[in-house]
Design an enzyme around this catalytic site. Structure first.
Site, PDB file in Angstrom:
ATOM      1  N   ASP A   1      -1.507  -0.772   5.923  1.00  0.00           N
ATOM      2  CA  ASP A   1      -1.799  -0.252   7.261  1.00  0.00           C
ATOM      3  C   ASP A   1      -3.272  -0.271   7.618  1.00  0.00           C
ATOM      4  OD1 ASP A   1      -2.805   3.008   7.061  1.00  0.00           O
ATOM      5  OD2 ASP A   1      -2.050   2.015   5.273  1.00  0.00           O
TER       6      ASP A   1
ATOM      7  N   ASP B   1      -0.283   4.976   0.994  1.00  0.00           N
ATOM      8  CA  ASP B   1      -0.592   5.941   2.047  1.00  0.00           C
ATOM      9  C   ASP B   1      -0.476   5.313   3.435  1.00  0.00           C
ATOM     10  OD1 ASP B   1      -1.243   8.044   0.244  1.00  0.00           O
ATOM     11  OD2 ASP B   1      -3.162   7.070  -0.140  1.00  0.00           O
TER      12      ASP B   1
ATOM     13  N   ASP C   1       0.872  -1.163   0.000  1.00  0.00           N
ATOM     14  CA  ASP C   1       0.000   0.000   0.000  1.00  0.00           C
ATOM     15  C   ASP C   1       0.919   1.225   0.000  1.00  0.00           C
ATOM     16  OD1 ASP C   1      -2.407   1.593   0.437  1.00  0.00           O
ATOM     17  OD2 ASP C   1      -1.671   1.828   2.485  1.00  0.00           O
TER      18      ASP C   1
END
Length: 220
Positions: free
Chosen positions: A165, A10, A8
């Site tokens: 996250d 961000d 990922d």
């Protein structure tokens, strides 16, 4: 044997919370809607910008979403200076690259903005593929973006690890049949992440290398 890693972007590689909030806030306010606060952003972190728009202003008509998306892409570049590279991100990518692991980014932001973020930190060269919002009809937590990234890297899904996250990252990785590594550097509450049962939970991205070394050593 793990041969590739899908990250990922961000809050996994970069801290972009304020950039996203500022860009979304400016976009909505310019059209006469309410702005976006941090609480609203956190509630949809890992999903698409359309989900954020709908959460912030449920009255937005669907036909206006494309216009808002285009404005958001421009506003994102205005505020990109607020984005910061997370600690040990560069070192992690360098270490994995040195082991000849293939890498990709899967993100719910536009591919254009994602590439610009990577280029701004001189990270783009580490990745063999960047899968953005416009590249699949379904988005995380659907496995489709992970499947597309694995295909672009030329790898079977069982040979990749997915690092992210949010609960959406973990759900997408598990649905794809990949190893899932949750990193707690974002704003998603830990209980939401744990509900998706990631294979590993780490506090810093640098630990990805150790996990992959351990997994691959079992195959030797």
């Amino acid at each position: 044997m793990i041969k590739g890693v899908v990250f990922d972007l961000d809050n996994t590689l970069v801290d972009s919370v304020e950039t996203i909030r500022q860009a979304a806030d400016a976009t909505l306010r310019s059209k006469g809607f309410r702005g976006v606060d941090l609480e609203t952003l956190v509630s949809v972190m890992g999903l698409t910008i359309f989900d954020l728009f709908r959460r912030a202003e449920p009255a937005i008509e669907e036909e206006r979403m494309k216009e808002l998306f285009l404005d958001y892409k421009e506003n994102y570049m205005r505020f990109i200076g607020s984005t910061k590279l997370l600690p040990k991100a560069r070192e992690t990518l360098e270490a994995l690259s040195a082991k000849n692991l293939k890498m990709a980014v899967v993100t719910t932001k536009s591919r254009y903005n994602a590439v610009k973020v990577l280029e701004s930190f001189d990270l783009a060269h580490y990745f063999g593929a960047v899968v953005g919002f416009e590249d699949t009809d379904n988005h995380k937590p659907s496995p489709d973006p992970i499947i597309k990234a694995a295909s672009a890297l030329g790898l079977d899904l069982g040979a990749i690890a997915v690092v992210g996250d949010t609960d959406a990252d973990v759900a997408a990785g598990k649905a794809a049949g990949a190893v899932t590594i949750a990193v707690t550097t974002g704003v998603t509450p830990i209980h939401k992440i744990l509900e998706k049962r990631p294979d590993y939970v780490i506090g810093n991205i640098i630990e990805v290398e150790r996990i992959i070394n351990d997994l691959n050593s079992r195959q030797d």
